[in-house]
Design a protein around this motif. Structure first.
Motif, PDB file in Angstrom:
ATOM      1  N   ALA A 156      20.168   5.487  18.391  1.00  0.00           N
ATOM      2  CA  ALA A 156      19.019   6.242  17.875  1.00  0.00           C
ATOM      3  C   ALA A 156      17.952   5.274  17.387  1.00  0.00           C
ATOM      4  O   ALA A 156      18.243   4.127  17.006  1.00  0.00           O
ATOM      5  CB  ALA A 156      19.445   7.161  16.727  1.00  0.00           C
ATOM      6  N   THR A 157      16.688   5.704  17.412  1.00  0.00           N
ATOM      7  CA  THR A 157      15.572   4.903  16.923  1.00  0.00           C
ATOM      8  C   THR A 157      14.960   5.560  15.695  1.00  0.00           C
ATOM      9  O   THR A 157      14.931   6.789  15.589  1.00  0.00           O
ATOM     10  CB  THR A 157      14.496   4.735  18.005  1.00  0.00           C
ATOM     11  N   VAL A 162       7.139   3.697  18.383  1.00  0.00           N
ATOM     12  CA  VAL A 162       7.105   2.243  18.533  1.00  0.00           C
ATOM     13  C   VAL A 162       8.105   1.791  19.596  1.00  0.00           C
ATOM     14  O   VAL A 162       7.781   0.968  20.463  1.00  0.00           O
ATOM     15  CB  VAL A 162       7.400   1.548  17.184  1.00  0.00           C
ATOM     16  N   ALA A 163       9.327   2.317  19.542  1.00  0.00           N
ATOM     17  CA  ALA A 163      10.369   1.888  20.483  1.00  0.00           C
ATOM     18  C   ALA A 163      11.340   3.028  20.719  1.00  0.00           C
ATOM     19  O   ALA A 163      11.736   3.723  19.781  1.00  0.00           O
ATOM     20  CB  ALA A 163      11.110   0.673  19.951  1.00  0.00           C
ATOM     21  N   THR A 164      11.738   3.220  21.949  1.00  0.00           N
ATOM     22  CA  THR A 164      12.755   4.206  22.298  1.00  0.00           C
ATOM     23  C   THR A 164      14.026   3.485  22.705  1.00  0.00           C
ATOM     24  O   THR A 164      14.013   2.291  23.019  1.00  0.00           O
ATOM     25  CB  THR A 164      12.286   5.105  23.451  1.00  0.00           C
ATOM     26  N   THR A 172      12.998   0.234  24.801  1.00  0.00           N
ATOM     27  CA  THR A 172      11.716   0.071  25.490  1.00  0.00           C
ATOM     28  C   THR A 172      10.592   0.082  24.456  1.00  0.00           C
ATOM     29  O   THR A 172      10.516   0.978  23.617  1.00  0.00           O
ATOM     30  CB  THR A 172      11.481   1.211  26.492  1.00  0.00           C
ATOM     31  N   GLY A 173       9.738  -0.957  24.519  1.00  0.00           N
ATOM     32  CA  GLY A 173       8.594  -1.014  23.619  1.00  0.00           C
ATOM     33  C   GLY A 173       7.522  -0.013  24.023  1.00  0.00           C
ATOM     34  O   GLY A 173       7.162   0.074  25.198  1.00  0.00           O
ATOM     35  N   ALA A 179      10.694  -0.939  14.641  1.00  0.00           N
ATOM     36  CA  ALA A 179      11.567   0.236  14.577  1.00  0.00           C
ATOM     37  C   ALA A 179      12.993  -0.251  14.401  1.00  0.00           C
ATOM     38  O   ALA A 179      13.350  -1.337  14.887  1.00  0.00           O
ATOM     39  CB  ALA A 179      11.437   1.086  15.831  1.00  0.00           C
ATOM     40  N   PHE A 180      13.805   0.543  13.708  1.00  0.00           N
ATOM     41  CA  PHE A 180      15.223   0.217  13.538  1.00  0.00           C
ATOM     42  C   PHE A 180      16.040   1.020  14.553  1.00  0.00           C
ATOM     43  O   PHE A 180      15.949   2.251  14.603  1.00  0.00           O
ATOM     44  CB  PHE A 180      15.697   0.518  12.118  1.00  0.00           C
TER      45      PHE A 180
END
Length: 428
Positions: A156-157, A162-164, A172-173, A179-180
Protein backbone atom coordinates in the motif's frame (compact mmCIF):
# COMPACT_ATOMS: atom_id res chain seq x y z
CA UNK A 1 -45.25 -74.50 61.58
CA UNK A 2 -42.50 -72.17 62.80
CA UNK A 3 -39.94 -74.85 62.04
CA UNK A 4 -41.26 -75.18 58.48
CA UNK A 5 -41.11 -71.38 57.90
CA UNK A 6 -37.54 -71.27 59.19
CA UNK A 7 -36.63 -74.13 56.84
CA UNK A 8 -38.21 -72.37 53.83
CA UNK A 9 -36.41 -69.10 54.69
CA UNK A 10 -33.07 -70.88 54.80
CA UNK A 11 -33.76 -72.46 51.39
CA UNK A 12 -34.62 -69.05 49.87
CA UNK A 13 -31.53 -67.43 51.41
CA UNK A 14 -29.36 -70.20 50.02
CA UNK A 15 -30.90 -69.82 46.58
CA UNK A 16 -30.31 -66.02 46.62
CA UNK A 17 -26.70 -66.49 47.69
CA UNK A 18 -26.16 -69.06 44.92
CA UNK A 19 -27.71 -66.78 42.27
CA UNK A 20 -25.66 -63.80 43.49
CA UNK A 21 -22.55 -65.91 43.26
CA UNK A 22 -23.43 -66.95 39.73
CA UNK A 23 -23.86 -63.29 38.65
CA UNK A 24 -20.52 -62.30 40.17
CA UNK A 25 -18.80 -65.23 38.45
CA UNK A 26 -20.29 -64.09 35.11
CA UNK A 27 -18.94 -60.54 35.53
CA UNK A 28 -15.49 -61.85 36.39
CA UNK A 29 -15.36 -64.35 33.55
CA UNK A 30 -16.70 -61.81 31.04
CA UNK A 31 -18.76 -62.10 27.93
CA UNK A 32 -18.34 -61.48 24.22
CA UNK A 33 -17.34 -58.11 22.72
CA UNK A 34 -20.32 -56.31 21.28
CA UNK A 35 -18.75 -53.11 19.92
CA UNK A 36 -15.60 -50.97 19.73
CA UNK A 37 -15.29 -47.21 19.20
CA UNK A 38 -12.47 -44.67 18.84
CA UNK A 39 -12.51 -41.13 20.19
CA UNK A 40 -13.55 -39.73 16.80
CA UNK A 41 -14.24 -40.80 13.24
CA UNK A 42 -11.96 -38.05 11.86
CA UNK A 43 -8.86 -36.26 13.12
CA UNK A 44 -6.08 -33.94 11.94
CA UNK A 45 -2.37 -34.20 12.65
CA UNK A 46 0.70 -32.28 11.53
CA UNK A 47 3.71 -33.94 9.94
CA UNK A 48 6.02 -35.38 12.60
CA UNK A 49 3.46 -35.48 15.41
CA UNK A 50 2.36 -38.61 17.30
CA UNK A 51 -0.64 -39.56 19.40
CA UNK A 52 -1.71 -42.73 21.22
CA UNK A 53 -5.19 -43.90 20.23
CA UNK A 54 -7.40 -45.80 22.70
CA UNK A 55 -10.09 -48.26 21.65
CA UNK A 56 -13.13 -48.36 23.95
CA UNK A 57 -14.67 -51.85 24.17
CA UNK A 58 -18.33 -52.50 24.95
CA UNK A 59 -19.53 -53.90 27.20
CA UNK A 60 -17.09 -53.03 29.94
CA UNK A 61 -17.41 -56.57 31.21
CA UNK A 62 -16.19 -58.11 27.94
CA UNK A 63 -13.70 -60.86 28.59
CA UNK A 64 -11.15 -60.23 25.84
CA UNK A 65 -10.50 -56.52 25.18
CA UNK A 66 -7.48 -56.99 22.96
CA UNK A 67 -7.42 -55.13 19.64
CA UNK A 68 -5.16 -55.02 16.59
CA UNK A 69 -4.28 -51.82 14.75
CA UNK A 70 -3.81 -51.12 11.05
CA UNK A 71 -3.25 -48.15 8.73
CA UNK A 72 -4.65 -47.96 5.21
CA UNK A 73 -1.59 -45.96 4.12
CA UNK A 74 1.47 -46.54 6.29
CA UNK A 75 3.52 -44.13 4.17
CA UNK A 76 1.27 -41.29 5.38
CA UNK A 77 0.34 -42.46 8.89
CA UNK A 78 1.86 -45.37 10.77
CA UNK A 79 0.38 -47.13 13.81
CA UNK A 80 2.08 -49.42 16.31
CA UNK A 81 0.59 -52.51 17.93
CA UNK A 82 -0.03 -50.31 21.00
CA UNK A 83 -2.05 -47.73 19.05
CA UNK A 84 0.73 -45.11 18.73
CA UNK A 85 -0.17 -43.14 15.58
CA UNK A 86 2.55 -41.10 13.83
CA UNK A 87 1.98 -38.62 10.97
CA UNK A 88 4.74 -39.08 8.38
CA UNK A 89 3.82 -37.00 5.35
CA UNK A 90 0.98 -34.99 3.82
CA UNK A 91 -2.14 -36.96 2.88
CA UNK A 92 -4.89 -39.06 4.46
CA UNK A 93 -5.04 -42.55 5.95
CA UNK A 94 -7.61 -44.57 7.86
CA UNK A 95 -6.64 -46.09 11.19
CA UNK A 96 -8.64 -49.23 12.04
CA UNK A 97 -8.93 -50.91 15.44
CA UNK A 98 -10.18 -54.53 15.24
CA UNK A 99 -11.17 -56.57 18.27
CA UNK A 100 -9.59 -60.00 18.63
CA UNK A 101 -12.93 -61.24 19.98
CA UNK A 102 -15.61 -60.88 17.34
CA UNK A 103 -13.64 -58.83 14.76
CA UNK A 104 -15.55 -55.66 15.61
CA UNK A 105 -13.98 -52.58 13.99
CA UNK A 106 -13.72 -48.83 14.54
CA UNK A 107 -12.15 -46.43 12.08
CA UNK A 108 -10.69 -42.93 12.19
CA UNK A 109 -9.71 -41.00 9.06
CA UNK A 110 -6.51 -38.98 9.67
CA UNK A 111 -5.70 -35.92 7.58
CA UNK A 112 -2.01 -34.98 7.80
CA UNK A 113 -1.19 -31.31 7.23
CA UNK A 114 2.05 -29.36 7.11
CA UNK A 115 3.50 -28.01 10.32
CA UNK A 116 2.53 -24.33 10.28
CA UNK A 117 5.44 -21.96 10.85
CA UNK A 118 4.16 -18.50 11.78
CA UNK A 119 5.56 -15.19 10.54
CA UNK A 120 7.10 -13.16 13.35
CA UNK A 121 8.50 -10.18 11.41
CA UNK A 122 8.84 -8.53 8.02
CA UNK A 123 11.36 -5.97 6.79
CA UNK A 124 12.00 -4.29 3.48
CA UNK A 125 15.31 -4.70 1.73
CA UNK A 126 15.64 -0.88 1.74
CA UNK A 127 14.34 1.60 4.29
CA UNK A 128 14.53 4.34 1.66
CA UNK A 129 14.27 4.28 -2.12
CA UNK A 130 14.05 6.76 -4.97
CA UNK A 131 12.58 6.93 -8.43
CA UNK A 132 11.64 9.58 -10.95
CA UNK A 133 8.36 10.67 -12.48
CA UNK A 134 7.24 7.91 -14.81
CA UNK A 135 9.99 5.55 -13.61
CA UNK A 136 9.69 2.48 -11.37
CA UNK A 137 11.59 0.95 -8.47
CA UNK A 138 11.12 -2.60 -7.19
CA UNK A 139 10.76 -3.07 -3.43
CA UNK A 140 11.33 -6.42 -1.73
CA UNK A 141 9.81 -7.85 1.44
CA UNK A 142 11.94 -10.09 3.66
CA UNK A 143 9.85 -12.38 5.87
CA UNK A 144 11.21 -13.96 9.03
CA UNK A 145 11.59 -16.79 9.41
CA UNK A 146 12.37 -17.59 5.79
CA UNK A 147 10.61 -20.94 6.26
CA UNK A 148 7.28 -19.35 7.27
CA UNK A 149 4.32 -21.31 5.93
CA UNK A 150 2.40 -18.29 4.61
CA UNK A 151 4.66 -15.66 3.01
CA UNK A 152 1.89 -13.74 1.21
CA UNK A 153 1.98 -9.94 1.55
CA UNK A 154 0.03 -6.89 0.41
CA UNK A 155 1.42 -3.48 -0.58
CA UNK A 156 0.00 0.00 0.00
CA UNK A 157 1.07 3.62 -0.56
CA UNK A 158 0.50 6.53 1.77
CA UNK A 159 0.21 9.00 -1.15
CA UNK A 160 -0.94 7.64 -4.50
CA UNK A 161 -0.61 11.15 -5.98
CA UNK A 162 3.17 10.85 -5.53
CA UNK A 163 3.81 7.11 -5.96
CA UNK A 164 1.71 4.02 -6.62
CA UNK A 165 2.55 0.42 -5.84
CA UNK A 166 1.26 -2.81 -7.38
CA UNK A 167 0.68 -6.24 -5.87
CA UNK A 168 4.33 -7.27 -6.30
CA UNK A 169 5.89 -4.16 -4.71
CA UNK A 170 6.71 -2.34 -7.95
CA UNK A 171 6.53 1.40 -7.24
CA UNK A 172 5.85 3.96 -9.97
CA UNK A 173 6.66 7.65 -9.56
CA UNK A 174 3.71 9.97 -10.35
CA UNK A 175 4.87 13.39 -9.25
CA UNK A 176 7.75 14.89 -7.27
CA UNK A 177 7.50 14.28 -3.53
CA UNK A 178 7.66 11.47 -0.97
CA UNK A 179 5.38 8.58 -0.09
CA UNK A 180 5.62 5.68 2.36
CA UNK A 181 5.16 2.25 0.83
CA UNK A 182 4.00 -0.30 3.42
CA UNK A 183 4.08 -4.07 3.14
CA UNK A 184 1.77 -6.14 5.37
CA UNK A 185 1.98 -9.90 5.92
CA UNK A 186 -1.13 -12.00 5.45
CA UNK A 187 -0.04 -14.03 8.47
CA UNK A 188 -0.03 -11.86 11.59
CA UNK A 189 -0.41 -8.47 9.93
CA UNK A 190 3.28 -7.59 10.42
CA UNK A 191 4.31 -4.38 8.63
CA UNK A 192 7.39 -2.58 7.32
CA UNK A 193 7.65 0.73 5.46
CA UNK A 194 10.01 2.26 2.91
CA UNK A 195 10.17 6.00 2.26
CA UNK A 196 10.16 6.54 -1.50
CA UNK A 197 11.34 9.86 -2.93
CA UNK A 198 10.12 10.75 -6.41
CA UNK A 199 12.27 13.24 -8.32
CA UNK A 200 11.63 15.12 -11.56
CA UNK A 201 14.70 13.54 -13.19
CA UNK A 202 16.43 10.19 -12.62
CA UNK A 203 19.37 10.11 -10.17
CA UNK A 204 22.14 7.78 -11.36
CA UNK A 205 23.82 5.18 -9.14
CA UNK A 206 27.46 5.99 -8.38
CA UNK A 207 28.40 2.95 -6.28
CA UNK A 208 27.37 0.11 -3.97
CA UNK A 209 28.97 -1.41 -0.86
CA UNK A 210 28.62 -4.62 1.17
CA UNK A 211 30.20 -5.87 4.42
CA UNK A 212 33.72 -7.14 3.72
CA UNK A 213 33.15 -10.54 5.35
CA UNK A 214 30.35 -12.55 6.92
CA UNK A 215 30.67 -15.82 8.82
CA UNK A 216 27.89 -18.43 8.98
CA UNK A 217 27.52 -22.16 9.56
CA UNK A 218 26.12 -24.85 7.25
CA UNK A 219 22.32 -24.60 6.87
CA UNK A 220 22.35 -21.16 8.53
CA UNK A 221 21.53 -17.88 6.79
CA UNK A 222 22.69 -14.27 6.76
CA UNK A 223 20.91 -11.33 5.14
CA UNK A 224 23.13 -9.01 3.10
CA UNK A 225 21.93 -5.44 2.60
CA UNK A 226 23.66 -3.43 -0.14
CA UNK A 227 24.19 0.28 0.42
CA UNK A 228 23.62 2.04 -2.89
CA UNK A 229 24.98 5.55 -3.42
CA UNK A 230 23.71 8.17 -3.59
CA UNK A 231 20.86 7.68 -1.12
CA UNK A 232 18.44 9.26 -3.62
CA UNK A 233 19.54 7.08 -6.54
CA UNK A 234 16.50 6.38 -8.67
CA UNK A 235 17.06 2.69 -9.25
CA UNK A 236 18.57 0.82 -6.29
CA UNK A 237 17.81 -2.64 -7.67
CA UNK A 238 20.70 -5.12 -7.48
CA UNK A 239 21.24 -8.68 -8.66
CA UNK A 240 23.14 -11.30 -6.67
CA UNK A 241 25.57 -14.09 -7.48
CA UNK A 242 27.86 -16.54 -5.69
CA UNK A 243 31.15 -17.71 -7.15
CA UNK A 244 30.94 -20.99 -5.22
CA UNK A 245 27.40 -22.28 -4.77
CA UNK A 246 28.77 -25.52 -3.34
CA UNK A 247 29.79 -23.49 -0.27
CA UNK A 248 27.16 -20.72 -0.11
CA UNK A 249 24.13 -19.71 -2.17
CA UNK A 250 22.41 -16.32 -2.37
CA UNK A 251 18.77 -15.54 -3.14
CA UNK A 252 17.33 -12.74 -5.26
CA UNK A 253 16.93 -10.68 -2.07
CA UNK A 254 20.51 -11.18 -0.80
CA UNK A 255 19.76 -13.97 1.70
CA UNK A 256 22.91 -16.10 1.96
CA UNK A 257 22.67 -19.78 2.97
CA UNK A 258 25.68 -21.82 4.07
CA UNK A 259 26.02 -25.18 2.33
CA UNK A 260 29.34 -26.64 3.46
CA UNK A 261 32.66 -25.55 4.95
CA UNK A 262 34.73 -23.11 2.92
CA UNK A 263 34.42 -19.60 1.50
CA UNK A 264 32.50 -17.99 -1.33
CA UNK A 265 32.42 -14.50 -2.83
CA UNK A 266 28.95 -12.98 -3.00
CA UNK A 267 28.60 -10.17 -5.55
CA UNK A 268 25.91 -7.49 -5.73
CA UNK A 269 25.56 -5.74 -9.11
CA UNK A 270 23.43 -2.63 -9.55
CA UNK A 271 20.87 -2.61 -12.34
CA UNK A 272 21.78 1.04 -12.95
CA UNK A 273 25.39 1.36 -14.01
CA UNK A 274 26.44 -2.21 -13.20
CA UNK A 275 28.34 -1.10 -10.11
CA UNK A 276 29.53 -4.05 -8.00
CA UNK A 277 30.39 -4.87 -4.42
CA UNK A 278 31.65 -8.15 -2.98
CA UNK A 279 31.40 -9.89 0.38
CA UNK A 280 33.46 -12.92 1.39
CA UNK A 281 31.18 -15.45 3.10
CA UNK A 282 33.04 -17.94 5.28
CA UNK A 283 31.08 -21.06 6.16
CA UNK A 284 32.52 -22.36 9.41
CA UNK A 285 32.10 -25.40 11.57
CA UNK A 286 29.88 -24.97 14.64
CA UNK A 287 31.79 -23.07 17.31
CA UNK A 288 30.92 -24.30 20.82
CA UNK A 289 32.31 -21.14 22.43
CA UNK A 290 30.12 -18.18 23.38
CA UNK A 291 31.30 -14.60 22.77
CA UNK A 292 34.44 -15.97 21.06
CA UNK A 293 35.63 -12.56 19.89
CA UNK A 294 35.07 -10.89 23.29
CA UNK A 295 32.83 -8.27 21.68
CA UNK A 296 30.55 -8.61 24.73
CA UNK A 297 33.44 -8.09 27.13
CA UNK A 298 34.40 -11.01 29.35
CA UNK A 299 30.93 -12.55 29.23
CA UNK A 300 31.27 -16.36 29.59
CA UNK A 301 35.03 -16.10 29.95
CA UNK A 302 34.87 -17.37 33.53
CA UNK A 303 37.40 -20.15 33.76
CA UNK A 304 40.46 -18.54 35.35
CA UNK A 305 43.67 -19.16 37.24
CA UNK A 306 45.29 -16.27 39.09
CA UNK A 307 44.16 -12.68 38.55
CA UNK A 308 46.44 -11.22 35.88
CA UNK A 309 43.92 -11.32 33.01
CA UNK A 310 41.74 -8.52 31.71
CA UNK A 311 39.82 -7.20 28.72
CA UNK A 312 42.00 -5.30 26.24
CA UNK A 313 40.53 -2.47 24.18
CA UNK A 314 43.76 -1.09 22.71
CA UNK A 315 43.33 -1.48 18.89
CA UNK A 316 47.06 -2.22 18.57
CA UNK A 317 46.48 -5.54 20.36
CA UNK A 318 43.12 -6.56 18.83
CA UNK A 319 42.97 -9.04 15.95
CA UNK A 320 39.43 -8.17 14.85
CA UNK A 321 36.60 -6.14 16.32
CA UNK A 322 37.02 -3.94 19.37
CA UNK A 323 38.26 -6.26 22.15
CA UNK A 324 40.76 -8.98 22.92
CA UNK A 325 41.90 -10.85 26.03
CA UNK A 326 45.14 -9.93 27.83
CA UNK A 327 46.89 -12.67 29.84
CA UNK A 328 49.99 -12.23 32.02
CA UNK A 329 52.77 -11.47 32.59
CA UNK A 330 52.16 -13.02 36.05
CA UNK A 331 52.69 -16.80 36.28
CA UNK A 332 49.81 -19.27 36.78
CA UNK A 333 47.33 -17.03 34.98
CA UNK A 334 44.60 -18.22 32.66
CA UNK A 335 41.08 -17.64 31.44
CA UNK A 336 38.67 -19.51 29.15
CA UNK A 337 35.26 -21.17 29.06
CA UNK A 338 33.45 -24.24 30.38
CA UNK A 339 31.46 -26.23 27.80
CA UNK A 340 28.70 -28.47 29.13
CA UNK A 341 26.68 -29.32 26.01
CA UNK A 342 26.83 -29.63 22.23
CA UNK A 343 29.96 -31.80 22.05
CA UNK A 344 30.35 -35.49 21.20
CA UNK A 345 32.40 -37.59 23.60
CA UNK A 346 34.76 -39.86 21.68
CA UNK A 347 35.28 -37.30 18.88
CA UNK A 348 38.29 -35.10 18.17
CA UNK A 349 37.98 -31.32 18.60
CA UNK A 350 40.28 -28.44 17.69
CA UNK A 351 40.80 -25.35 19.84
CA UNK A 352 41.99 -22.32 17.85
CA UNK A 353 42.53 -18.62 18.43
CA UNK A 354 44.50 -15.64 17.17
CA UNK A 355 47.42 -15.01 19.52
CA UNK A 356 50.15 -12.39 19.88
CA UNK A 357 53.00 -12.63 22.45
CA UNK A 358 54.79 -9.61 23.92
CA UNK A 359 57.93 -9.81 26.07
CA UNK A 360 60.06 -12.71 27.25
CA UNK A 361 59.52 -15.48 29.76
CA UNK A 362 58.01 -18.91 30.11
CA UNK A 363 55.44 -20.57 27.88
CA UNK A 364 51.87 -19.53 27.14
CA UNK A 365 49.64 -22.17 25.57
CA UNK A 366 46.13 -23.51 25.10
CA UNK A 367 44.86 -26.15 27.49
CA UNK A 368 41.90 -28.57 27.39
CA UNK A 369 40.61 -30.39 30.48
CA UNK A 370 37.85 -33.01 30.28
CA UNK A 371 35.73 -33.92 33.30
CA UNK A 372 33.21 -36.61 34.21
CA UNK A 373 31.04 -36.53 37.34
CA UNK A 374 33.79 -38.53 39.05
CA UNK A 375 36.59 -36.09 38.27
CA UNK A 376 39.14 -35.07 35.65
CA UNK A 377 39.59 -37.48 32.75
CA UNK A 378 42.13 -35.58 30.67
CA UNK A 379 44.38 -32.53 30.91
CA UNK A 380 46.37 -31.68 27.78
CA UNK A 381 48.09 -28.55 26.56
CA UNK A 382 49.13 -27.39 23.12
CA UNK A 383 52.52 -26.06 21.99
CA UNK A 384 53.64 -22.67 23.40
CA UNK A 385 52.87 -19.48 21.47
CA UNK A 386 55.84 -17.54 20.09
CA UNK A 387 54.59 -15.13 17.41
CA UNK A 388 55.06 -11.41 18.09
CA UNK A 389 52.25 -10.66 15.63
CA UNK A 390 48.77 -12.12 15.54
CA UNK A 391 48.91 -15.74 14.37
CA UNK A 392 46.21 -18.40 14.43
CA UNK A 393 47.29 -21.00 16.97
CA UNK A 394 45.49 -24.31 17.36
CA UNK A 395 45.76 -27.89 18.56
CA UNK A 396 43.50 -30.93 18.46
CA UNK A 397 42.61 -33.49 21.09
CA UNK A 398 40.31 -36.48 21.54
CA UNK A 399 37.46 -35.97 23.99
CA UNK A 400 37.30 -39.15 26.15
CA UNK A 401 34.14 -41.21 26.51
CA UNK A 402 32.25 -40.25 29.66
CA UNK A 403 33.13 -36.55 29.40
CA UNK A 404 30.33 -34.29 30.69
CA UNK A 405 32.15 -30.94 30.67
CA UNK A 406 35.17 -29.49 28.88
CA UNK A 407 37.29 -26.63 30.22
CA UNK A 408 39.17 -24.78 27.47
CA UNK A 409 41.51 -21.99 28.45
CA UNK A 410 44.80 -20.26 27.78
CA UNK A 411 47.49 -20.58 30.45
CA UNK A 412 50.65 -18.63 31.22
CA UNK A 413 53.72 -19.89 33.09
CA UNK A 414 54.84 -16.26 33.62
CA UNK A 415 56.96 -13.56 32.06
CA UNK A 416 55.22 -13.09 28.69
CA UNK A 417 52.05 -11.16 27.94
CA UNK A 418 49.52 -12.67 25.57
CA UNK A 419 46.83 -10.90 23.55
CA UNK A 420 44.29 -13.35 22.12
CA UNK A 421 41.10 -12.99 20.08
CA UNK A 422 38.50 -14.92 18.03
CA UNK A 423 38.58 -18.42 19.54
CA UNK A 424 36.89 -21.47 18.05
CA UNK A 425 36.30 -24.94 19.47
CA UNK A 426 35.07 -27.16 16.65
CA UNK A 427 34.60 -30.84 15.88
CA UNK A 428 37.08 -32.19 13.35
Amino acid sequence: MKLQLKYIALLLLGSFTWLSGCKKDKETTGGPVENVVLFSETASMVVGSSSTFTATIAPKTAGNKAVTWASSNAAVVSVSDKGLVTALTLGTATITATTVDGNKTAKCVITVTANVIEVFAVTQADETAATAIGRTVQLSAIIAPASATNNNVTWATSNAAVATVNATGLVTGVTAGTAFITVTTADGGKTASCEVTVTANPVAVTGVTLPATVSIQPDKTAQLKPVVAPALATNKLVTWSSNNTAVATVSATGLVTGVTFGSAIITATTADGSKTAVCEVVVEKENLLVNPGLEDGLTKWDKRYGSDSELNTDPAHVYKGKNSLKIGPTADTGRGQIITSGFTAGATYTLSGWCKVVGAGNGIYFNVQCYSPDGRLKDVGGPPFTSATFKKESFSTLIPAGTTSIHVFVYSDGGKTLYTDDWTFTKD
